[in-house]
Each structure stands twice: as structure tokens, then as C-alpha cells.
Design a protein around this motif. Structure first.
Motif, PDB file in Angstrom:
ATOM      1  N   CYS A  47      43.178 -21.232  31.278  1.00  0.00           N
ATOM      2  CA  CYS A  47      44.019 -20.775  32.395  1.00  0.00           C
ATOM      3  C   CYS A  47      45.498 -21.986  32.043  1.00  0.00           C
ATOM      4  O   CYS A  47      44.686 -23.189  32.100  1.00  0.00           O
ATOM      5  CB  CYS A  47      43.789 -20.709  33.696  1.00  0.00           C
ATOM      6  SG  CYS A  47      42.863 -21.832  34.307  1.00  0.00           S
ATOM      7  N   ALA A  48      46.538 -21.680  32.323  1.00  0.00           N
ATOM      8  CA  ALA A  48      47.526 -22.367  32.317  1.00  0.00           C
ATOM      9  C   ALA A  48      47.441 -23.800  33.299  1.00  0.00           C
ATOM     10  O   ALA A  48      47.627 -24.819  32.853  1.00  0.00           O
ATOM     11  CB  ALA A  48      48.897 -22.095  32.153  1.00  0.00           C
ATOM     12  N   THR A  81      43.316 -21.739  43.540  1.00  0.00           N
ATOM     13  CA  THR A  81      43.683 -21.146  44.422  1.00  0.00           C
ATOM     14  C   THR A  81      43.411 -19.561  44.771  1.00  0.00           C
ATOM     15  O   THR A  81      43.082 -19.022  45.835  1.00  0.00           O
ATOM     16  CB  THR A  81      45.524 -21.511  44.647  1.00  0.00           C
ATOM     17  OG1 THR A  81      45.430 -22.975  44.852  1.00  0.00           O
ATOM     18  CG2 THR A  81      45.951 -21.055  45.988  1.00  0.00           C
ATOM     19  N   GLU A  82      43.990 -18.995  43.500  1.00  0.00           N
ATOM     20  CA  GLU A  82      43.650 -17.414  43.325  1.00  0.00           C
ATOM     21  C   GLU A  82      42.140 -17.057  43.816  1.00  0.00           C
ATOM     22  O   GLU A  82      42.066 -16.137  44.297  1.00  0.00           O
ATOM     23  CB  GLU A  82      44.168 -17.115  42.018  1.00  0.00           C
ATOM     24  CG  GLU A  82      45.639 -16.920  41.805  1.00  0.00           C
ATOM     25  CD  GLU A  82      45.799 -16.263  40.201  1.00  0.00           C
ATOM     26  OE1 GLU A  82      45.481 -15.214  39.992  1.00  0.00           O
ATOM     27  OE2 GLU A  82      46.298 -16.938  39.552  1.00  0.00           O
ATOM     28  N   LEU A  83      41.319 -17.760  43.029  1.00  0.00           N
ATOM     29  CA  LEU A  83      39.969 -17.382  43.099  1.00  0.00           C
ATOM     30  C   LEU A  83      39.527 -17.656  44.687  1.00  0.00           C
ATOM     31  O   LEU A  83      38.873 -16.813  45.078  1.00  0.00           O
ATOM     32  CB  LEU A  83      38.943 -18.364  42.370  1.00  0.00           C
ATOM     33  CG  LEU A  83      38.813 -17.970  40.897  1.00  0.00           C
ATOM     34  CD1 LEU A  83      37.957 -18.924  39.996  1.00  0.00           C
ATOM     35  CD2 LEU A  83      38.222 -16.461  40.764  1.00  0.00           C
ATOM     36  N   VAL A 118      37.918  -7.823  42.055  1.00  0.00           N
ATOM     37  CA  VAL A 118      39.517  -8.021  41.755  1.00  0.00           C
ATOM     38  C   VAL A 118      39.776  -8.460  40.493  1.00  0.00           C
ATOM     39  O   VAL A 118      39.106  -9.077  39.694  1.00  0.00           O
ATOM     40  CB  VAL A 118      39.612  -9.476  42.680  1.00  0.00           C
ATOM     41  CG1 VAL A 118      40.904 -10.152  42.625  1.00  0.00           C
ATOM     42  CG2 VAL A 118      39.264  -9.292  44.098  1.00  0.00           C
ATOM     43  N   GLU A 119      40.906  -8.205  39.824  1.00  0.00           N
ATOM     44  CA  GLU A 119      41.310  -8.514  38.383  1.00  0.00           C
ATOM     45  C   GLU A 119      42.288  -9.722  38.603  1.00  0.00           C
ATOM     46  O   GLU A 119      43.282  -9.544  39.396  1.00  0.00           O
ATOM     47  CB  GLU A 119      42.004  -7.468  37.905  1.00  0.00           C
ATOM     48  CG  GLU A 119      40.923  -6.260  37.355  1.00  0.00           C
ATOM     49  CD  GLU A 119      41.662  -5.254  36.498  1.00  0.00           C
ATOM     50  OE1 GLU A 119      42.637  -5.645  35.720  1.00  0.00           O
ATOM     51  OE2 GLU A 119      41.074  -4.140  36.592  1.00  0.00           O
ATOM     52  N   LEU A 120      41.850 -10.848  38.065  1.00  0.00           N
ATOM     53  CA  LEU A 120      42.739 -12.083  38.159  1.00  0.00           C
ATOM     54  C   LEU A 120      42.351 -12.924  36.750  1.00  0.00           C
ATOM     55  O   LEU A 120      41.310 -12.733  36.337  1.00  0.00           O
ATOM     56  CB  LEU A 120      42.887 -12.714  39.377  1.00  0.00           C
ATOM     57  CG  LEU A 120      41.528 -13.326  39.953  1.00  0.00           C
ATOM     58  CD1 LEU A 120      41.657 -14.657  40.075  1.00  0.00           C
ATOM     59  CD2 LEU A 120      41.105 -12.673  41.155  1.00  0.00           C
ATOM     60  N   LEU A 121      43.289 -13.602  36.490  1.00  0.00           N
ATOM     61  CA  LEU A 121      43.112 -14.566  35.408  1.00  0.00           C
ATOM     62  C   LEU A 121      42.770 -13.924  34.016  1.00  0.00           C
ATOM     63  O   LEU A 121      42.154 -14.465  33.126  1.00  0.00           O
ATOM     64  CB  LEU A 121      42.122 -15.420  35.364  1.00  0.00           C
ATOM     65  CG  LEU A 121      42.165 -16.614  36.859  1.00  0.00           C
ATOM     66  CD1 LEU A 121      40.878 -17.179  36.979  1.00  0.00           C
ATOM     67  CD2 LEU A 121      43.388 -17.372  36.597  1.00  0.00           C
ATOM     68  N   GLY A 122      43.220 -12.533  33.967  1.00  0.00           N
ATOM     69  CA  GLY A 122      43.000 -11.781  32.790  1.00  0.00           C
ATOM     70  C   GLY A 122      41.597 -11.335  32.790  1.00  0.00           C
ATOM     71  O   GLY A 122      41.059 -10.543  31.618  1.00  0.00           O
ATOM     72  N   VAL A 166      39.559  -4.767  30.590  1.00  0.00           N
ATOM     73  CA  VAL A 166      39.739  -6.181  30.502  1.00  0.00           C
ATOM     74  C   VAL A 166      38.752  -6.779  29.269  1.00  0.00           C
ATOM     75  O   VAL A 166      37.871  -5.966  28.938  1.00  0.00           O
ATOM     76  CB  VAL A 166      39.555  -6.902  31.806  1.00  0.00           C
ATOM     77  CG1 VAL A 166      40.706  -6.588  32.778  1.00  0.00           C
ATOM     78  CG2 VAL A 166      38.275  -6.564  32.544  1.00  0.00           C
ATOM     79  N   PRO A 167      38.967  -7.931  28.788  1.00  0.00           N
ATOM     80  CA  PRO A 167      38.072  -8.364  27.661  1.00  0.00           C
ATOM     81  C   PRO A 167      36.664  -8.914  28.587  1.00  0.00           C
ATOM     82  O   PRO A 167      35.576  -8.729  27.789  1.00  0.00           O
ATOM     83  CB  PRO A 167      38.976  -9.586  27.301  1.00  0.00           C
ATOM     84  CG  PRO A 167      39.788 -10.092  28.172  1.00  0.00           C
ATOM     85  CD  PRO A 167      40.137  -8.752  28.962  1.00  0.00           C
ATOM     86  N   ALA A 168      36.625  -9.066  29.705  1.00  0.00           N
ATOM     87  CA  ALA A 168      35.369  -9.597  30.395  1.00  0.00           C
ATOM     88  C   ALA A 168      35.330  -9.202  31.899  1.00  0.00           C
ATOM     89  O   ALA A 168      36.255  -9.112  32.561  1.00  0.00           O
ATOM     90  CB  ALA A 168      35.140 -11.098  30.177  1.00  0.00           C
TER      91      ALA A 168
END
Length: 185
Positions: A12-13, A20-22, A162-166, A146-148
Motif C-alpha cells: 500500500c502507498a 486506519t482503514e483496517l 469489506v473491500e479495501l486495499l484492493g 478481486v485478486p485475493a
């Protein structure tokens, strides 16, 4: 011999923003981390009760590492503490499954078997491997958006996704904590 998934690296960038998102989306406590000046990387860690962890890593991402289980964070006391640590969602959390999207699950499973000696078995068009406490499923890409998918288990009232961080994160309902004895394997 591979006894389970040690950790999942999530590139992640900004690991602090991803942390914070997690925490807000899933209720996972993200601990310290650090800088790896020689590799130009920095990370944040989500310790899990089964001894595995999620690593949020930023900047240039190393893909091949050999982890040395040295230091206080790998001692019996630290592993026992993580086995009962209650994340903000209200319980310990363990990694149960990793689903990876691939164009040809049987071929990828054969390659992984050849290189890592992990045995997969076929279920319809999936390839599935049990590795210690964890399951890896190779899923046809056409069946995953998603890839994973990272599946975690915790003592929650209801499952959530939840979908986050791709990626997609699933939290399944389970009785925990995992005993420290099973973590030490």
C-alpha cells in the motif's frame, strides 16, 4: 516443511492510512512496525491470535524474504499474549483462509507443489491446500472480483465483508481464542 501461512504482505502507498482503514472498517488493531532502511520499506503489523500476521508495507516491496523468528515478538510470552489479544472488534482474530484468483488453478497448484511441496486437491474447478491452521484456495479469476480474499475468524455477532486495499476481507464468526499450544505448533 511449511506449517502454515506466516504472514500476508499487503502493499500500500501509505501503511498508516491503510492501518486506519483496517481498524475502522474491520475493527483490527494495527500495531507498530518500522522502517527497513536497507530495503527502503516501512510497515505496520496486525498480529493475529494464530501466530500469523498481516503486514501493511509501503514503498519498494520485497517479494522474497526469509523471516528469522528471533526477538521478543517471537518468544512464548509474546505468542501467548497475541493468542488472547482482543482487537477493537471485541475478540482475538485468526487467519483461516486465503483465496487467490488465478487463470488456471490446476496448473498453478502443480507449480506450487513442484516448488514448495504443498499438496493441493481439486474441488470442482478450485485447487485447495490445507497448510496447518490455514487453507489456501486457488479460484478461477472469472469467479473473483478481486485478486485475493483474506478470511479471518473472530467472536463476532455476525459475519462481515469489506473491500479495501484492493482486496476483500471476510470476518467469519468463530469461537476463540486459539490456545497458545496450537499457535506454537
Amino acid at each position: 516443511m511449511i506449517r502454515g501461512i506466516d504472514h500476508l504482505v499487503i502493499a500500500c502507498a501509505d501503511p498508516a492510512a491503510a492501518a486506519t482503514e483496517l481498524e475502522s472498517a474491520l475493527g483490527l488493531a494495527v500495531g507498530g512496525g518500522g522502517r527497513h532502511d536497507g530495503l527502503r520499506t516501512f510497515n505496520r503489523i496486525v498480529w493475529l491470535a494464530d501466530g500469523s500476521y498481516l503486514e501493511l508495507i509501503g514503498d519498494a516491496v520485497p517479494f522474497l524474504i526469509q523471516h528469522a523468528y528471533v526477538g521478543a515478538e517471537w518468544g512464548h510470552a509474546a505468542l501467548a499474549e497475541r493468542a488472547t489479544f482482543r482487537h477493537p472488534l471485541g475478540s482475538p482474530v485468526i487467519l483461516t483462509r486465503l483465496d487467490l484468483a488465478t487463470g488456471d488453478p490446476p496448473s498453478v497448484a502443480a507449480t506450487i507443489h513442484e516448488r514448495l511441496e504443498i499438496d493441493f486437491w481439486a474441488v470442482a474447478d478450485l485447487a485447495v491446500a490445507d497448510i496447518g491452521l490455514h487453507v489456501i484456495r486457488l479460484v478461477p479469476r472469472r469467479e473473483m472480483a478481486v485478486p485475493a480474499v483474506v478470511t479471518l475468524a473472530a467472536e463476532v455477532d455476525s459475519a462481515r465483508t469489506v473491500e479495501l486495499l484492493g482486496l476483500r476481507f471476510n470476518i467469519e464468526r468463530a469461537e476463540l481464542p486459539v490456545s497458545a499450544a496450537s499457535v506454537d505448533g
